[in-house]
Design a protein around this motif. Structure first.
Motif, PDB file in Angstrom:
ATOM      1  N   ARG A  19       0.831  -1.206   0.000  1.00 54.51           N
ATOM      2  CA  ARG A  19       0.000   0.000   0.000  1.00 54.51           C
ATOM      3  C   ARG A  19       0.868   1.260   0.000  1.00 54.51           C
ATOM      4  NH1 ARG A  19      -2.110   0.027   5.055  1.00 54.51           N
ATOM      5  NH2 ARG A  19      -0.309   1.276   5.558  1.00 54.51           N
ATOM      6  N   ASP A  20       1.818   1.320   0.905  1.00 58.95           N
ATOM      7  CA  ASP A  20       2.638   2.522   1.046  1.00 58.95           C
ATOM      8  C   ASP A  20       3.532   2.757  -0.170  1.00 58.95           C
ATOM      9  OD1 ASP A  20       1.443   2.689   3.523  1.00 58.95           O
ATOM     10  OD2 ASP A  20       3.224   2.048   4.642  1.00 58.95           O
ATOM     11  N   THR A  21       4.145   1.698  -0.685  1.00 56.79           N
ATOM     12  CA  THR A  21       5.061   1.831  -1.819  1.00 56.79           C
ATOM     13  C   THR A  21       4.322   2.274  -3.076  1.00 56.79           C
ATOM     14  OG1 THR A  21       6.525   0.163  -0.873  1.00 56.79           O
ATOM     15  CG2 THR A  21       6.792   0.641  -3.217  1.00 56.79           C
ATOM     16  N   THR A  23       1.328   3.665  -3.235  1.00 60.69           N
ATOM     17  CA  THR A  23       0.738   4.984  -3.019  1.00 60.69           C
ATOM     18  C   THR A  23       1.773   6.061  -3.318  1.00 60.69           C
ATOM     19  OG1 THR A  23      -0.890   4.208  -1.415  1.00 60.69           O
ATOM     20  CG2 THR A  23      -0.276   6.540  -1.297  1.00 60.69           C
ATOM     21  N   ALA A  24       2.999   5.858  -2.840  1.00 55.67           N
ATOM     22  CA  ALA A  24       4.068   6.850  -3.055  1.00 55.67           C
ATOM     23  C   ALA A  24       4.425   7.004  -4.525  1.00 55.67           C
ATOM     24  CB  ALA A  24       5.309   6.468  -2.245  1.00 55.67           C
ATOM     25  N   GLU A  26       2.502   5.637  -7.373  1.00 57.35           N
ATOM     26  CA  GLU A  26       1.417   5.629  -8.359  1.00 57.35           C
ATOM     27  C   GLU A  26       0.141   6.321  -7.886  1.00 57.35           C
ATOM     28  OE1 GLU A  26       1.951   4.099 -11.399  1.00 57.35           O
ATOM     29  OE2 GLU A  26       3.966   3.537 -10.768  1.00 57.35           O
ATOM     30  N   GLY A  27       0.077   6.686  -6.618  1.00 59.37           N
ATOM     31  CA  GLY A  27      -1.118   7.331  -6.083  1.00 59.37           C
ATOM     32  C   GLY A  27      -1.910   6.422  -5.161  1.00 59.37           C
ATOM     33  N   ALA A  28      -2.792   7.032  -4.379  1.00 63.31           N
ATOM     34  CA  ALA A  28      -3.547   6.310  -3.351  1.00 63.31           C
ATOM     35  C   ALA A  28      -4.424   5.197  -3.921  1.00 63.31           C
ATOM     36  CB  ALA A  28      -4.391   7.288  -2.540  1.00 63.31           C
ATOM     37  N   GLU A  29      -5.060   5.453  -5.064  1.00 62.45           N
ATOM     38  CA  GLU A  29      -5.939   4.433  -5.636  1.00 62.45           C
ATOM     39  C   GLU A  29      -5.149   3.179  -6.003  1.00 62.45           C
ATOM     40  OE1 GLU A  29      -8.952   3.782  -9.406  1.00 62.45           O
ATOM     41  OE2 GLU A  29      -8.560   5.829  -8.723  1.00 62.45           O
ATOM     42  N   GLU A  30      -4.006   3.358  -6.669  1.00 68.58           N
ATOM     43  CA  GLU A  30      -3.170   2.204  -7.030  1.00 68.58           C
ATOM     44  C   GLU A  30      -2.629   1.520  -5.785  1.00 68.58           C
ATOM     45  OE1 GLU A  30      -1.366  -0.420  -9.903  1.00 68.58           O
ATOM     46  OE2 GLU A  30      -3.054   0.956  -9.960  1.00 68.58           O
ATOM     47  N   GLY A  31      -2.279   2.303  -4.772  1.00 64.20           N
ATOM     48  CA  GLY A  31      -1.811   1.722  -3.511  1.00 64.20           C
ATOM     49  C   GLY A  31      -2.847   0.795  -2.899  1.00 64.20           C
ATOM     50  N   GLN A  32      -4.108   1.199  -2.943  1.00 60.83           N
ATOM     51  CA  GLN A  32      -5.174   0.361  -2.398  1.00 60.83           C
ATOM     52  C   GLN A  32      -5.394  -0.889  -3.243  1.00 60.83           C
ATOM     53  OE1 GLN A  32      -6.597   0.539   0.557  1.00 60.83           O
ATOM     54  NE2 GLN A  32      -5.312   2.318   0.954  1.00 60.83           N
TER      55      GLN A  32
END
Length: 179
Positions: A19-21, A23-24, A26-32
């Motif tokens: 999630r963190d990697t 998100t950093a 590709e963005g929050a949506e991709e992180g989720q």
């Protein structure tokens, strides 16, 4: 830094890493999305089909790579799919990912795996021996949104064999939106 095979008791830390990697980068949506994929793989894939490799430093998961079988109907070569993989943003550029993959590929080779496939950044994966493969010669489970990211590596020393048919992947990866 330690290279460890397995995930028991570290599922939450591994999911958080993804999630963190992502998100950093590709963005929050991709992180989720990627965290959900990792969680589903860890929770729903039979242990006999799951190979998790992780890098840890000072008790923190700083890298993780998840491999699951990719089964081509009626074909003998044992194929494993790497997806997903991540290295913590503050550890990138230090060789963690390459070291973890070398460790993982050696372990898979010792297990009798013939081919490793992944769907990702060609510039990174080429550093550890992956080469582009065509969807015609090595079909993916779903249509690829970025065919240049379909990569493979023989673990036997021979060429990657031609494979045919629609392969069966882990249930968590059997979604067109991750391809």
């Amino acid at each position: 830094m330690d290279m460890i095979q397995g995930h028991a008791g570290r599922e939450a830390a591994i999911t958080a890493l993804f999630r963190d990697t992502f998100t950093a980068s590709e963005g929050a949506e991709e992180g989720q999305v990627v965290a959900g994929l990792a969680h589903d793989l860890l929770a729903r894939t039979p242990a006999s089909d799951l190979r998790v490799f992780r890098a840890e430093a000072a008790g923190r998961v700083i890298g993780a790579a998840i491999f699951t079988p990719l089964v081509y109907p009626g074909q003998a070569p044992r194929v494993m799919l790497l997806s997903p993989m991540a290295v913590a943003a503050d550890w990138q550029g230090r060789g963690v990912g390459q070291g973890m993959l070398r460790h993982a590929l050696a372990a898979l080779r010792a297990e009798g795996v013939a081919v490793a496939l992944t769907y990702g950044d060609p510039a990174f994966y080429r550093r550890v021996g992956f080469v582009p493969v065509s969807a015609a010669e090595v079909p993916p489970p779903h249509v690829l949104s970025a065919p240049e990211g379909w990569l493979g590596q023989s673990l036997t020393g021979a060429a990657i064999p031609g494979l045919s048919g629609v392969p069966v992947c882990a249930a968590a990866l059997d979604r067109a939106d991750v391809w």
